[in-house]
Design an enzyme around this catalytic site. Structure first.
Site, PDB file in Angstrom:
ATOM      1  N   HIS A  15       0.837  -1.208   0.000  1.00  0.00           N
ATOM      2  CA  HIS A  15       0.000   0.000   0.000  1.00  0.00           C
ATOM      3  C   HIS A  15       0.870   1.257   0.000  1.00  0.00           C
ATOM      4  O   HIS A  15       2.024   1.231   0.448  1.00  0.00           O
ATOM      5  CB  HIS A  15      -0.920   0.002   1.221  1.00  0.00           C
ATOM      6  CG  HIS A  15      -0.170   0.082   2.523  1.00  0.00           C
ATOM      7  ND1 HIS A  15       0.349   1.268   3.018  1.00  0.00           N
ATOM      8  CD2 HIS A  15       0.165  -0.871   3.409  1.00  0.00           C
ATOM      9  CE1 HIS A  15       0.961   1.027   4.151  1.00  0.00           C
ATOM     10  NE2 HIS A  15       0.872  -0.257   4.425  1.00  0.00           N
ATOM     11  N   GLU A  95      -2.222  -6.920   7.640  1.00  0.00           N
ATOM     12  CA  GLU A  95      -0.863  -6.693   8.126  1.00  0.00           C
ATOM     13  C   GLU A  95      -0.592  -7.445   9.417  1.00  0.00           C
ATOM     14  O   GLU A  95      -1.511  -7.781  10.169  1.00  0.00           O
ATOM     15  CB  GLU A  95      -0.630  -5.179   8.337  1.00  0.00           C
ATOM     16  CG  GLU A  95       0.750  -4.794   8.870  1.00  0.00           C
ATOM     17  CD  GLU A  95       1.922  -5.215   7.996  1.00  0.00           C
ATOM     18  OE1 GLU A  95       2.109  -6.440   7.781  1.00  0.00           O
ATOM     19  OE2 GLU A  95       2.678  -4.337   7.554  1.00  0.00           O
TER      20      GLU A  95
END
Length: 198
Positions: A15, A95
């Site tokens: 990202h 994550e």
């Protein structure tokens, strides 16, 4: 760890930047949006993908459910001229969770949790932060995603996930994987046990 053999090329996109990235804060499971630079990096990744793979429209696209990853995927697909929202979301690509350490910088943690920070430096792969998870645990979560891939795939996810993938395919050892810098705005192309930044 027995290396996983991927039959298809995998293109990993981390990202784009968030304000917490810029400030050096541990995000982990916190849903932090992209900042202006992060949106530029997502567009940059789209340009790199277009240059790498003319048949980008035929690839499979999978994304972490976290806001910063989904926003990156949305920008990537928009800039490639692909239909919005036509990608899969997989919660296993979230994550690495830092638990009680999320929101703090490493400097904060080294001051407040000196012994724990030292233990982590000695074995980043296996260390579990308070209420969090280790890279080893993350790799166990991510491995089934890779085993299920049916064709060449773009995954938009996180730095921790990319490190786990590098270890899972045998590109680097688990110990080294936990320390690899994962760039924003670039593509990490994995073929077999080889990984290359583009």
């Amino acid at each position: 760890m027995i290396p996983l053999s991927l039959p298809h090329r995998l293109i990993l996109v981390r990202h784009g930047e968030t304000d917490w990235n810029r400030e050096g804060r541990l995000q982990g499971g916190q849903d932090i949006p992209l900042n202006a630079l992060g949106r530029e990096q997502a567009a940059e990744a789209a340009g790199r993908l277009k240059a790498l793979e003319p048949g980008f429209a035929t690839l499979d696209y999978i994304c972490s459910p976290m806001e910063r990853a989904r926003e990156t995927m949305d920008i990537l697909r928009r800039d490639l001229g692909l239909p919005a929202g036509e990608y899969r979301v997989d919660p296993r690509l979230k994550e690495l969770t830092f638990g009680a350490w999320e929101g703090f910088t490493w400097r904060d943690i080294r001051k407040a949790e000196r012994e724990q920070a030292h233990l982590r430096e000695r074995d980043k792969w296996s260390f579990v932060p308070p209420g969090g998870e280790s890279y080893r645990m993350l790799a166990e979560r991510v491995r089934p995603v890779l085993e299920e891939l049916q064709r060449e795939t773009v995954i938009v996810s996180h730095g921790g996930v990319a490190r786990a993938v590098l270890a899972l395919v045998g590109a680097v050892s688990p110990l080294k994987a936990s320390m690899v810098e994962i760039w924003q705005g670039k593509l990490l192309v994995v073929e077999g046990s080889k990984a290359e930044w583009l």
